[in-house]
Design a protein around this motif. Sequence first.
Motif, short mmCIF file in Angstrom:
data_model
loop_
_atom_site.label_atom_id
_atom_site.label_comp_id
_atom_site.label_asym_id
_atom_site.label_seq_id
_atom_site.Cartn_x
_atom_site.Cartn_y
_atom_site.Cartn_z
N THR A 68 0.84 -1.20 0.00
CA THR A 68 0.00 0.00 0.00
C THR A 68 0.87 1.25 0.00
OG1 THR A 68 -1.66 -1.19 1.27
CG2 THR A 68 -1.86 1.21 1.21
N PRO A 69 0.84 2.01 -1.10
CA PRO A 69 1.55 3.28 -1.08
C PRO A 69 0.67 4.37 -0.48
CG PRO A 69 0.75 2.80 -3.30
CD PRO A 69 0.23 1.71 -2.39
N TYR A 70 1.16 5.07 0.49
CA TYR A 70 0.47 6.26 1.01
C TYR A 70 1.14 7.47 0.38
CZ TYR A 70 -2.02 3.47 4.43
OH TYR A 70 -2.85 2.56 5.02
N MET A 71 0.32 8.39 -0.06
CA MET A 71 0.85 9.51 -0.83
C MET A 71 1.07 10.74 0.05
SD MET A 71 0.85 7.63 -3.39
CE MET A 71 1.62 8.76 -4.55
N SER A 72 1.96 11.61 -0.43
CA SER A 72 2.19 12.88 0.25
C SER A 72 2.11 13.98 -0.79
CB SER A 72 3.56 12.88 0.94
OG SER A 72 4.58 12.68 -0.01
N LEU A 73 1.76 15.17 -0.33
CA LEU A 73 1.72 16.34 -1.22
C LEU A 73 2.93 17.20 -0.95
CD1 LEU A 73 -1.86 17.92 -1.37
CD2 LEU A 73 -0.73 16.43 -3.05
N TYR A 74 3.44 17.78 -2.01
CA TYR A 74 4.64 18.63 -1.95
C TYR A 74 4.16 20.07 -1.68
CZ TYR A 74 9.12 20.38 -3.94
OH TYR A 74 10.32 20.97 -4.18
N LEU A 75 4.55 20.61 -0.55
CA LEU A 75 4.10 21.94 -0.16
C LEU A 75 4.88 23.01 -0.94
CD1 LEU A 75 2.37 23.61 1.87
CD2 LEU A 75 4.28 23.41 3.47
N THR A 76 4.15 23.89 -1.58
CA THR A 76 4.78 25.04 -2.24
C THR A 76 4.16 26.32 -1.69
OG1 THR A 76 3.24 25.49 -4.04
CG2 THR A 76 4.79 23.68 -4.40
N GLU A 77 4.75 27.44 -2.06
CA GLU A 77 4.19 28.71 -1.58
C GLU A 77 2.84 29.00 -2.21
OE1 GLU A 77 7.29 31.64 -1.85
OE2 GLU A 77 8.55 30.56 -0.40
N ASN A 78 2.46 28.22 -3.22
CA ASN A 78 1.15 28.41 -3.85
C ASN A 78 0.11 27.39 -3.42
OD1 ASN A 78 2.14 30.55 -5.45
ND2 ASN A 78 3.10 29.05 -6.82
N THR A 79 0.49 26.48 -2.54
CA THR A 79 -0.47 25.45 -2.11
C THR A 79 -1.65 26.09 -1.39
OG1 THR A 79 1.34 23.87 -1.84
CG2 THR A 79 -0.73 23.37 -0.69
N GLN A 80 -2.84 25.65 -1.77
CA GLN A 80 -4.06 26.19 -1.13
C GLN A 80 -4.47 25.31 0.05
OE1 GLN A 80 -5.48 29.12 -2.01
NE2 GLN A 80 -3.69 29.19 -3.36
N PRO A 81 -4.82 25.93 1.18
CA PRO A 81 -5.26 25.13 2.33
C PRO A 81 -6.37 24.16 1.97
CG PRO A 81 -4.98 27.44 2.98
CD PRO A 81 -4.76 27.38 1.50
N SER A 82 -7.33 24.59 1.14
CA SER A 82 -8.47 23.73 0.83
C SER A 82 -8.03 22.46 0.09
CB SER A 82 -9.48 24.49 -0.03
OG SER A 82 -8.83 25.00 -1.19
N GLU A 83 -7.01 22.59 -0.76
CA GLU A 83 -6.51 21.43 -1.52
C GLU A 83 -5.96 20.37 -0.56
OE1 GLU A 83 -6.63 21.40 -4.85
OE2 GLU A 83 -5.43 19.62 -5.33
N VAL A 84 -5.18 20.84 0.39
CA VAL A 84 -4.55 19.94 1.35
C VAL A 84 -5.60 19.28 2.24
CG1 VAL A 84 -3.10 19.94 3.42
CG2 VAL A 84 -2.34 21.14 1.36
N VAL A 85 -6.53 20.09 2.72
CA VAL A 85 -7.54 19.55 3.64
C VAL A 85 -8.40 18.52 2.92
CG1 VAL A 85 -9.58 20.14 5.01
CG2 VAL A 85 -7.53 21.58 5.13
N GLN A 86 -8.79 18.83 1.68
CA GLN A 86 -9.62 17.87 0.95
C GLN A 86 -8.85 16.57 0.70
OE1 GLN A 86 -10.81 18.84 -3.05
NE2 GLN A 86 -12.11 17.00 -3.15
N ALA A 87 -7.59 16.70 0.27
CA ALA A 87 -6.80 15.51 -0.06
C ALA A 87 -6.57 14.63 1.16
CB ALA A 87 -5.46 15.92 -0.67
N ALA A 88 -6.41 15.26 2.32
CA ALA A 88 -6.21 14.46 3.54
C ALA A 88 -7.54 13.88 4.02
CB ALA A 88 -5.57 15.32 4.63
#
Length: 343
Positions: A68-88
């Motif tokens: 099982t691969p668990y994925m991570s998101l690469y944080l950039t200065e343009n990352t939107q909080p909503s994107e991260v919250v939804q993905a998690a």
Amino acid sequence: MKLTLRRPDDWHLHLRDNDMLTAVAGVSAARFARALIMPNLVPPVVARADAIAYRTRIMQAVGGASFTPYMSLYLTENTQPSEVVQAAKDGTVLAVKLYPAGATTNSASGVADLSKVMPVLEAMAQNNIVLCVHGEVTHAEVDIFDREAQFIDTVLDPLRSQLPELRIVMEHITTRQAAEYVTSSAGNLAASITTHHLMINRNHMLAGGIRPHYYCLPIVKRESHREALLAVATSGDPRFFLGTDSAPHTKNTKLSECGCAGVFNAANTMECLASLFEEQDALEMLEGFTSVNGANWYGLALNEETITLEKRDEPMSVPEPIVIGDDVVVPFDPARPIYWHQI
Ligand code: NCD
Ligand code: ZN
């Protein structure tokens, strides 16, 4: 002598993409039940959709293996909080990765100014989403051997004071200072440790000839740091767990005028760790480090499958290079005989 333990997990793994992914995915999938996959592709895995697509490519590369691969998101200065919250929230990603811009392989899109990502970090703290950090400052004037210790004082500790609820993994720690910082912290902080940082010091890399296959980031430090890492890894402290940081690069890109950072240790990690933990008289702590502590930190069930390692009279040979086109990836040489074998 035989040792049976829960199947291990790898909480920091680079699988790359395309031909490299095809070549290396099976090596981890045959050995580990689960892994947290690093997002530093080119271009990086920044959006939820990128993570979903990358996970599909990984599953194709793994074939039928139970992994099982668990994925991570690469944080950039343009990352939107909503994107991260939804993905998690929907289970697409398990963690978000902070690379200080320029710290390591493929980190150009990383964060140069931490204040720009504070809204994302605040949303992560509110939603209990783990931040994995590559803990090194990147300023040219800071000596490469001091970059981790300085990161703790100037970045990590202030960030933790500002956002105490944020759950942070200090990834691939390499120093006594990092081990002590985690040990003495009040909470919400854990650390992963690689196989190679437990096995080699900077003399292995630089004394008697330069050995590019031991070059990785954060760079291996002096022996006293290795000893401090080994002490916490074998202590049973649940805040420390295995993240191999297995990071394949082809031999040509490592043995060049500006060689790449990364050690490919996925093929012999468990054998190396069994050997090390036995030397420390701590074999009973191995399962916690490789198969329990990380899962507990991430709130995941423990693996029910087991693996068995056996100590034999004959040492294991260094795994064969993995062929990629007309190049190879050279596996980690533990620089000592390893008498443990996975059976
Ligand atoms: C990693 C890579 O090659 O992607 N290299 C390394 O030396 N560890 C990046 C990283 O984890 O720093
Ligand atoms: Zn890494």
